[in-house]
Design an enzyme around this catalytic site. Structure first.
Site, PDB file in Angstrom:
ATOM      1  N   CYS A 120     -14.983  -1.159  -4.621  1.00 46.87           N
ATOM      2  CA  CYS A 120     -16.190  -0.914  -3.827  1.00 46.87           C
ATOM      3  C   CYS A 120     -16.944   0.258  -4.455  1.00 46.87           C
ATOM      4  CB  CYS A 120     -15.857  -0.654  -2.366  1.00 46.87           C
ATOM      5  SG  CYS A 120     -14.720   0.718  -2.060  1.00 46.87           S
TER       6      CYS A 120
ATOM      7  N   ASP B 151       0.854  -1.181   0.000  1.00 48.74           N
ATOM      8  CA  ASP B 151       0.000   0.000   0.000  1.00 48.74           C
ATOM      9  C   ASP B 151       0.893   1.234   0.000  1.00 48.74           C
ATOM     10  OD1 ASP B 151      -3.206   0.458   0.735  1.00 48.74           O
ATOM     11  OD2 ASP B 151      -1.927   2.177   1.203  1.00 48.74           O
TER      12      ASP B 151
END
Length: 415
Positions: A349, A254
């Site tokens: 999402c 990340d």
């Protein structure tokens, strides 16, 4: 709560609304600055709750305000922000009307103060109310109705009306020791506003908080059996914990060091292991190809509007298009790191087809060595939609049980 404390919380709520609606910031990102005058955690939480509820009901609050003013207030007028905060407390949060207005009036001075008091008083005398089902922002409702139909848009509006439930995800070896609703193996749903820290097994790391739809991407990689896996855009770590608990040798990547700190805390609490790398995946690459890749790509996040209602107001069509370009670039780069015969899962999402269906259609057109691996019988509950072998969770799924986040998920293999 005395008057000074009450006004300070409302001031923080106003700053939060301004940060979202004027600057386009997420609520969580704006909280520290907006609540800088608040020392108590419950005051910060109250300010956040006011702002979030106002964002859930913004079109209906503005309709009340516009109906009670002779000349329409500008969208960014301080009087409009103050009225939104006072009205949402009185009409949706159970705050007595006198407290709702008294703690807001110090935030506006001069003419706006008299205007705010007058409009609030007029609406109170009219016994004005908010609809049971909130109204979606027009451009969002129109877009979702165009893409998914009126029933889905109506379900989304219904989901805005109530706080979402608390979903827990369990490692395969950790059986839940509490009562709740299980929508699939390793999942337990508890009522909304359930306190996390006091639940059985929290300190022992038996579970972590993760929406049921968010748990699907990692499930589609199956058992690990020691296989190597990359979890790309991994923070805050729910999917990393799923993969590690399933037996994968995981590398979590990340770009955000602060978000990875939370991932490390979760891994330590659960006793699970993963290699953690702080890197931009468009510049980084693994030392060798891997067996499995999970790319949960940065997106508009319109699928998590229940918990983050600000996305309904800050995400524009241009941003969706720009994000889709970034997702396509990430998917193309990640695909190079997969071994032949390996499995890659792409997820967002988002409720926007530009970020889901259209991204993978372009990817498959460019990569003849990849094909979709359809979701097989028994892999997911029968009610989860799997169009063209992919997963598309929409508002309306498990609606009576509290709903689920909106996701698009595709699984590929490489020849």
């Amino acid at each position: 709560m005395d008057e000074a404390q009450g006004t300070a919380s409302r001031r923080a709520a106003m700053r939060l609304l301004e940060a979202v609606l004027r600057k386009g910031l997420p609520l969580e990102a704006a909280l520290d600055v907006a609540a800088r005058d608040l020392e108590r955690a419950d005051d910060r939480a109250f300010a956040h709750a006011i702002a979030a509820e106002a964002l859930r009901r913004l079109p209906d609050l503005d309709a009340l305000i516009d109906g009670a003013t002779k000349k329409r207030l500008p969208d960014d007028a301080k009087a409009r922000f103050a009225l939104r905060i006072a009205l949402v407390q009185a009409l949706a949060m159970g705050t007595p009307a006198h407290a709702a207005i008294a703690t807001v009036l110090p935030l506006v001075e001069g003419g706006p103060k008299r205007l705010v008091h007058g409009v609030f008083g007029a609406l109170s005398r009219q016994q004005a109310g908010l609809p049971e089902v909130p109204t979606l922002p027009a451009r969002v409702g129109d877009r979702w109705e165009r893409n998914w139909g009126a029933t889905v848009a109506e379900a989304a509006a219904r989901l805005l009306a109530v706080p979402p439930p608390l979903d827990l995800c369990f490692a395969p070896v950790a059986a839940p020791e509490m009562e709740g609703l299980s929508l699939m193996p390793g999942h337990l749903r508890l009522p909304s506003r359930t306190a996390v820290a006091g639940l059985t097994g929290y300190g022992e790391g038996q579970w972590w908080v993760q929406d049921v739809a968010a748990s699907i991407p990692a499930r589609l990689l199956g058992p690990g059996g020691g296989r190597t896996a990359l979890d790309l855009c991994a923070a805050p770590g729910g999917k990393t914990m799923q993969l590690a608990s399933a037996g994968f040798a995981v590398t979590a990547v990340d770009a955000s060091q602060s978000r990875l700190a939370r991932l490390k805390e979760n891994m330590a609490r659960t006793g699970l292991a993963a290699e953690v790398v702080v890197a931009d995946l468009l510049k980084w690459q693994p030392p060798e190809p891997v067996d499995a890749i999970l790319l949960d790509a940065p997106c508009s996040a319109t699928g998590i509007f229940r918990r983050h209602p600000e996305v309904l107001h800050r995400v524009r069509e241009r941003a969706i298009a720009e994000l889709a370009e970034g997702q396509a670039a990430m998917l193309a780069r990640a695909a190079e790191w997969l071994k032949p015969g390996g499995t890659l899962v792409y997820s967002v999402c988002s409720l926007e087809p530009e970020e889901g269906e259209e991204v993978i259609a372009a990817f498959l057109a460019a990569r003849s060595d990849f094909r979709v691996v359809p979701v097989g019988p028994g892999e997911l509950p029968a009610e989860v939609p799997t169009p063209n072998g992919c997963v598309r969770t929409l508002p309306g799924l498990w609606l009576e049980q509290g709903g689920a986040d909106g996701f698009f998920i595709a699984r590929f293999t490489r020849s």
